[in-house]
Design an enzyme around this catalytic site. Structure first.
Site, PDB file in Angstrom:
ATOM      1  N   SER A 196     -17.793  -0.348  50.365  1.00  0.00           N
ATOM      2  CA  SER A 196     -16.477  -0.186  49.744  1.00  0.00           C
ATOM      3  C   SER A 196     -16.564  -0.601  48.287  1.00  0.00           C
ATOM      4  O   SER A 196     -17.372  -0.062  47.539  1.00  0.00           O
ATOM      5  CB  SER A 196     -15.425  -0.991  50.512  1.00  0.00           C
ATOM      6  OG  SER A 196     -14.127  -0.745  50.000  1.00  0.00           O
ATOM      7  N   HIS A 223     -15.750   3.947  50.948  1.00  0.00           N
ATOM      8  CA  HIS A 223     -14.304   4.085  50.773  1.00  0.00           C
ATOM      9  C   HIS A 223     -13.991   4.727  49.425  1.00  0.00           C
ATOM     10  O   HIS A 223     -14.101   4.096  48.380  1.00  0.00           O
ATOM     11  CB  HIS A 223     -13.623   2.712  50.864  1.00  0.00           C
ATOM     12  CG  HIS A 223     -13.784   2.070  52.194  1.00  0.00           C
ATOM     13  ND1 HIS A 223     -13.631   0.715  52.394  1.00  0.00           N
ATOM     14  CD2 HIS A 223     -14.112   2.588  53.411  1.00  0.00           C
ATOM     15  CE1 HIS A 223     -13.836   0.424  53.663  1.00  0.00           C
ATOM     16  NE2 HIS A 223     -14.137   1.546  54.303  1.00  0.00           N
ATOM     17  N   ASP A 319     -13.799  -3.674  57.282  1.00  0.00           N
ATOM     18  CA  ASP A 319     -14.169  -2.415  57.913  1.00  0.00           C
ATOM     19  C   ASP A 319     -15.628  -2.441  58.347  1.00  0.00           C
ATOM     20  O   ASP A 319     -16.502  -2.914  57.609  1.00  0.00           O
ATOM     21  CB  ASP A 319     -13.926  -1.248  56.953  1.00  0.00           C
ATOM     22  CG  ASP A 319     -14.132   0.099  57.620  1.00  0.00           C
ATOM     23  OD1 ASP A 319     -13.983   0.173  58.856  1.00  0.00           O
ATOM     24  OD2 ASP A 319     -14.442   1.083  56.909  1.00  0.00           O
TER      25      ASP A 319
END
Length: 378
Positions: A196, A223, A319
């Protein structure tokens, strides 16, 4: 209270951004700059907890400002405000390469900028970046921490991998690494990577070090919104020996190819006619993100892969953790996690470590080496 600098040539956009930021009691807009030159003058004299930086401005644009900050060794925690056009995506990746820590898609009109969705996204990113320290990445070698596993006798192969890491940027069709003995010698495998904030830059420290004859396919959830992942894949492909592409619906996974999840959809790996294929779903965001790595990991539960090598790189939030937990209930896995001091944000890796999932904690510069150690080459 965190002090923020807004840099945008539009007076209306500066006003909108200021209203959003100051609606949150954590932040105060200390200064506003009309272009990069104005911002450079301020950043030469003051320190801010975060800078929201536009790209296209007169006299000195956003990229030119970042270059000048690097040249003058001025530290600033920058969030780029970017469009979602193809050109905008490439510029954003350039900005991340030059030290910007994150970016946000800035809508074309102020009405959309006043939406709750944009407001929540901006304040979330701002809150994270304001607490961050720019990552310090060392070119040196640090020890790898292993949990409950032994590397085995890999001297010959790892010497070749280490030599490869010092090579200049490869040309297509160059000689590949000789076949070597991996930690896991039998059965089919796949590498599934999650990243991310700080991920685009971290991926450029990992993917170009993988050899063209990597024995397995790799899937990546980074992401990013729709419109940016294609440019990320193209950039990684231009730097790498392995083939890198934005994953498309129905793509058949092949060894030595890296598949980057499309922004704005959830990537799953399915078995179809005896082959592994990419399938996208359109569920709502999970963990606040779309694509979400948890879906990717969980989709592999029903696969016939004998082992999944999970890699968790820099990023805010958690995540990947739940998805890996769920995957572990059904499959044999090996989890490689990026070491804290080399992360832009030690969120996702920390979550995996705290959940007891990490088999190895590895500095960024050694991630590629450990992937190949585990999966081998053809």
């Amino acid at each position: 209270m965190k002090n923020i600098l807004i840099v945008d040539d539009s007076a209306l956009m500066r006003r909108v951004l200021c209203d959003i930021i100051e609606s949150d009691k954590r932040f105060h807009v200390q200064d506003r700059a009309v272009n990069g030159l104005d911002a450079l003058n301020l950043l030469s004299r003051k320190t801010y907890d975060a800078v929201v930086l536009d790209v296209n401005m007169p006299q000195m644009n956003g990229l030119e400002l970042l270059k000048e900050l690097q040249k003058r060794n001025i530290s600033a925690k920058v969030i780029m405000a970017s469009t979602d056009t193809k050109d905008g995506a490439k510029i954003t990746l350039d900005a991340l390469d030059m030290g910007a820590l994150d970016f946000i898609h800035k809508p074309d009109n102020t009405t959309e900028c006043r939406s709750d969705a944009f407001k929540e996204k901006l304040l979330h990113i701002l809150g994270t970046v304001a607490e961050m320290n720019p990552p310090t990445l060392s070119a040196g070698t640090r020890p790898v921490t292993r949990f409950g596993s032994k590397a085995g006798n890999l001297d010959g192969m790892m010497a070749a991998v280490n030599a490869m890491q010092t090579m200049p940027k490869p040309e297509r069709n160059i000689p590949t690494l000789p076949p070597g003995k991996a930690v896991y010698e039998s059965g089919s495998q796949i590498v599934a990577l999650a990243s991310s904030t700080g991920g685009p830059k971290a991926l450029q420290a990992v993917i170009p070090k993988l050899p063209a004859n990597m024995k397995v396919p790799m899937v990546i959830v980074q992401h990013m919104p729709a419109g940016f992942t294609a440019s990320l894949a193209e950039r990684l492909d231009s730097l790498s020996q392995v083939s890198v592409k934005e994953a498309r619906e129905g793509d058949v996974l092949t060894p030595g190819t890296v598949y980057v999840a499309m922004g704005g959809k959830h990537l799953n790996v399915q078995t179809s006619a005896g082959k592994y294929t990419i399938h996208y779903t359109d569920e709502p965001p999970r963990e606040g993100v779309k694509p979400c790595a948890n879906y990717m990991y969980e989709s592999l539960k029903d696969s016939k892969f004998d082992r999944i090598v999970c890699v968790v790189l820099t990023g805010m939030g958690a995540d990947g953790t739940q998805g890996i937990k769920n995957l572990k209930q059904r499959k044999k896995i090996h989890v490689i996690v990026q070491e804290a001091s080399t992360c832009a944000v030690y969120g996702m890796p920390k979550s995996a470590v705290n959940a007891g999932l990490a088999d190895q904690v590895v500095p960024l510069e050694q991630i590629a080496q450990e992937i190949i150690t585990n999966v081998g080459v053809k």
